[in-house]
Scaffold this motif. Structure first.
Motif, PDB file in Angstrom:
ATOM      1  N   HIS A   6      80.697  56.529  58.879  1.00  0.00           N
ATOM      2  CA  HIS A   6      80.521  57.479  60.036  1.00  0.00           C
ATOM      3  C   HIS A   6      81.516  56.991  60.940  1.00  0.00           C
ATOM      4  O   HIS A   6      82.144  58.214  61.678  1.00  0.00           O
ATOM      5  CB  HIS A   6      79.240  57.504  60.578  1.00  0.00           C
ATOM      6  CG  HIS A   6      78.010  57.885  59.561  1.00  0.00           C
ATOM      7  ND1 HIS A   6      77.992  59.176  59.170  1.00  0.00           N
ATOM      8  CD2 HIS A   6      77.158  57.210  59.009  1.00  0.00           C
ATOM      9  CE1 HIS A   6      77.148  59.213  58.259  1.00  0.00           C
ATOM     10  NE2 HIS A   6      76.465  57.969  58.074  1.00  0.00           N
ATOM     11  N   ILE A  75      84.041  58.018  48.925  1.00  0.00           N
ATOM     12  CA  ILE A  75      82.734  58.162  49.040  1.00  0.00           C
ATOM     13  C   ILE A  75      81.991  59.433  48.967  1.00  0.00           C
ATOM     14  O   ILE A  75      80.980  59.631  48.340  1.00  0.00           O
ATOM     15  CB  ILE A  75      82.362  57.533  50.574  1.00  0.00           C
ATOM     16  CG1 ILE A  75      82.933  56.292  50.862  1.00  0.00           C
ATOM     17  CG2 ILE A  75      80.875  57.764  51.306  1.00  0.00           C
ATOM     18  CD1 ILE A  75      82.767  55.798  52.315  1.00  0.00           C
ATOM     19  N   ASP A  76      82.816  60.520  49.374  1.00  0.00           N
ATOM     20  CA  ASP A  76      82.321  61.940  49.039  1.00  0.00           C
ATOM     21  C   ASP A  76      82.104  62.323  47.640  1.00  0.00           C
ATOM     22  O   ASP A  76      81.295  62.835  47.077  1.00  0.00           O
ATOM     23  CB  ASP A  76      83.206  62.767  49.557  1.00  0.00           C
ATOM     24  CG  ASP A  76      83.022  62.945  51.269  1.00  0.00           C
ATOM     25  OD1 ASP A  76      82.390  62.440  51.726  1.00  0.00           O
ATOM     26  OD2 ASP A  76      84.061  63.284  51.685  1.00  0.00           O
ATOM     27  N   ALA A  78      81.753  59.855  45.024  1.00  0.00           N
ATOM     28  CA  ALA A  78      80.502  59.307  44.499  1.00  0.00           C
ATOM     29  C   ALA A  78      79.310  59.907  44.880  1.00  0.00           C
ATOM     30  O   ALA A  78      78.453  60.253  44.009  1.00  0.00           O
ATOM     31  CB  ALA A  78      80.648  57.726  45.171  1.00  0.00           C
ATOM     32  N   ARG A  79      78.973  60.555  46.060  1.00  0.00           N
ATOM     33  CA  ARG A  79      77.953  61.217  46.469  1.00  0.00           C
ATOM     34  C   ARG A  79      77.824  62.479  45.609  1.00  0.00           C
ATOM     35  O   ARG A  79      76.689  62.845  45.217  1.00  0.00           O
ATOM     36  CB  ARG A  79      78.036  61.711  47.985  1.00  0.00           C
ATOM     37  CG  ARG A  79      76.829  62.119  48.730  1.00  0.00           C
ATOM     38  CD  ARG A  79      77.166  62.617  50.122  1.00  0.00           C
ATOM     39  NE  ARG A  79      77.700  61.534  50.951  1.00  0.00           N
ATOM     40  CZ  ARG A  79      76.943  60.734  51.495  1.00  0.00           C
ATOM     41  NH1 ARG A  79      75.407  60.728  51.325  1.00  0.00           N
ATOM     42  NH2 ARG A  79      77.300  59.954  52.212  1.00  0.00           N
ATOM     43  N   ALA A  80      78.825  63.253  45.407  1.00  0.00           N
ATOM     44  CA  ALA A  80      78.761  64.412  44.539  1.00  0.00           C
ATOM     45  C   ALA A  80      78.723  64.181  42.978  1.00  0.00           C
ATOM     46  O   ALA A  80      77.725  64.658  42.433  1.00  0.00           O
ATOM     47  CB  ALA A  80      80.307  65.003  44.726  1.00  0.00           C
ATOM     48  N   ASP A  81      79.141  63.061  42.628  1.00  0.00           N
ATOM     49  CA  ASP A  81      78.914  62.707  41.328  1.00  0.00           C
ATOM     50  C   ASP A  81      77.421  62.309  41.006  1.00  0.00           C
ATOM     51  O   ASP A  81      76.757  62.639  39.898  1.00  0.00           O
ATOM     52  CB  ASP A  81      79.682  61.431  40.977  1.00  0.00           C
ATOM     53  CG  ASP A  81      79.853  61.204  39.368  1.00  0.00           C
ATOM     54  OD1 ASP A  81      80.004  62.207  38.502  1.00  0.00           O
ATOM     55  OD2 ASP A  81      79.851  60.014  38.694  1.00  0.00           O
ATOM     56  N   VAL A  82      76.737  61.589  41.859  1.00  0.00           N
ATOM     57  CA  VAL A  82      75.396  61.233  41.661  1.00  0.00           C
ATOM     58  C   VAL A  82      74.500  62.534  42.019  1.00  0.00           C
ATOM     59  O   VAL A  82      73.730  62.697  41.175  1.00  0.00           O
ATOM     60  CB  VAL A  82      74.820  60.318  42.900  1.00  0.00           C
ATOM     61  CG1 VAL A  82      73.594  60.183  42.865  1.00  0.00           C
ATOM     62  CG2 VAL A  82      75.759  58.895  42.615  1.00  0.00           C
ATOM     63  N   ALA A  83      74.930  63.249  42.678  1.00  0.00           N
ATOM     64  CA  ALA A  83      74.081  64.745  43.023  1.00  0.00           C
ATOM     65  C   ALA A  83      74.113  65.720  41.674  1.00  0.00           C
ATOM     66  O   ALA A  83      73.233  66.154  41.467  1.00  0.00           O
ATOM     67  CB  ALA A  83      74.716  65.580  44.184  1.00  0.00           C
ATOM     68  N   THR A 138      84.585  66.095  45.435  1.00  0.00           N
ATOM     69  CA  THR A 138      83.426  66.299  46.450  1.00  0.00           C
ATOM     70  C   THR A 138      82.339  67.108  46.091  1.00  0.00           C
ATOM     71  O   THR A 138      81.469  67.096  46.855  1.00  0.00           O
ATOM     72  CB  THR A 138      84.030  66.369  47.793  1.00  0.00           C
ATOM     73  OG1 THR A 138      84.806  67.883  47.718  1.00  0.00           O
ATOM     74  CG2 THR A 138      85.083  65.652  48.308  1.00  0.00           C
TER      75      THR A 138
END
Length: 295
Positions: A6, A75-76, A78-83, A138
């Motif tokens: 952030h 980071i984005d 990784a977040r998208a891959d998990v989602a 992302t």
């Protein structure tokens, strides 16, 4: 040092906008919160990152900017891959593509997929090349289509920012786009090396990038005479036709732009290549389109 993402996003916004207040508006924060974020990041790293008057990065801040974009993208991604794991079969497919990568063949495969998949909503986004890859990473797009110059059968470079695969969709001859009245317009073919000192249009999101041409010809030539930041291929053709510079495009497209002539490149051996980018675990409907595009 934990490098709070952030705080890092706030730092990037301040540097890009060269203003604490403009960064605050862009991020939806108060100016006080932005100042606190920058102070916290500077305290974390133990060095001053942003000059206040005028606002701009310090030497340490410039170095951090080199790392910030790939860190935040990772980071984005990784977040998208998990989602994506366990996500239900979507009724919407988002395809991001470069303006030259969206070929009639691609459009036909997409139309047949829609006909075979009742209720499927399709969103096609035409973006610059880097933005296409970022959208797939992302999760903003299910699939992406990129293009560029390469030796025959060589893959295009894919950003190393997460689990993403590129597969060949099409290859065709690469051509130099010239005004119809250009002295070389009557040639049957051209050698790239002979054009290093010509006037070129730098259109990185539409034509083959000048960096790729320099690498292929092993020269520091191909300097831009004009810069074109758009994704409108017709607009690029208008500039070429008016004599603002040359551009490298796939031969079939070059032949379709009024007032121009596309001359095939004979050396070095280069083709225009289109690839589809997909995440590690694409949704079923996205995987179906990949199969159609590459089959």
């Amino acid at each position: 040092m934990h490098m709070d993402p952030h705080l890092l996003r706030t730092f990037v916004a301040v540097v890009e906008h060269r203003s604490f207040s403009a960064a605050a508006r862009a991020l939806g924060y108060t100016q006080s919160a932005v100042s606190q974020h920058i102070a916290a990041l500077e305290n974390d790293l133990g060095t001053r990152l942003v000059e206040r008057r005028p606002v701009g990065p310090t030497a340490a801040g410039e170095r951090l900017m080199e790392h910030a974009a790939p860190l935040l993208l990772r980071i984005d991604a990784a977040r998208a891959d998990v989602a994506r794991v366990g996500r239900a079969h979507p009724t919407r497919l988002t395809l991001a593509c470069g303006p030259v990568a969206l070929t009639p063949s691609v459009a036909g495969d997409l139309a047949r997929l829609r006909a075979d998949t009742p209720g499927l909503a399709v969103d096609v986004q035409v973006l610059g090349r880097a933005a296409v890859a970022q959208a797939v990473l992302t999760g903003a797009a299910d699939l992406g289509l990129i293009d560029g110059a390469a030796a025959p059968s060589d893959p295009l470079p894919v950003p190393d920012a997460g689990p993403m695969t590129g597969l060949a969709v099409a290859e065709q001859p690469l051509a130099v786009l010239l005004p119809a009245g250009h002295p070389l317009a009557h040639r049957g073919s051209l050698r790239l090396f002979d054009l290093a000192d010509a006037h070129w249009i730098d259109a990185p999101d539409t034509a083959v990038s000048l960096g790729q041409l320099r690498a292929a010809a092993n020269t520091d030539g191909f300097r831009p005479h004009l810069t074109y930041g758009g994704t409108d291929v017709y607009g690029l053709g208008v500039l070429v036709a008016a004599g603002h510079g040359l551009a490298a495009l796939p031969l079939s497209l070059a032949a379709a732009l009024p007032g121009t002539v596309g001359i095939r490149l004979s050396a070095p051996r280069l083709v225009h290549r289109v690839e589809v980018l997909h995440p590690r675990a694409p949704a079923a409907v996205a995987q179906e389109l990949v199969g159609r595009l590459t089959g």
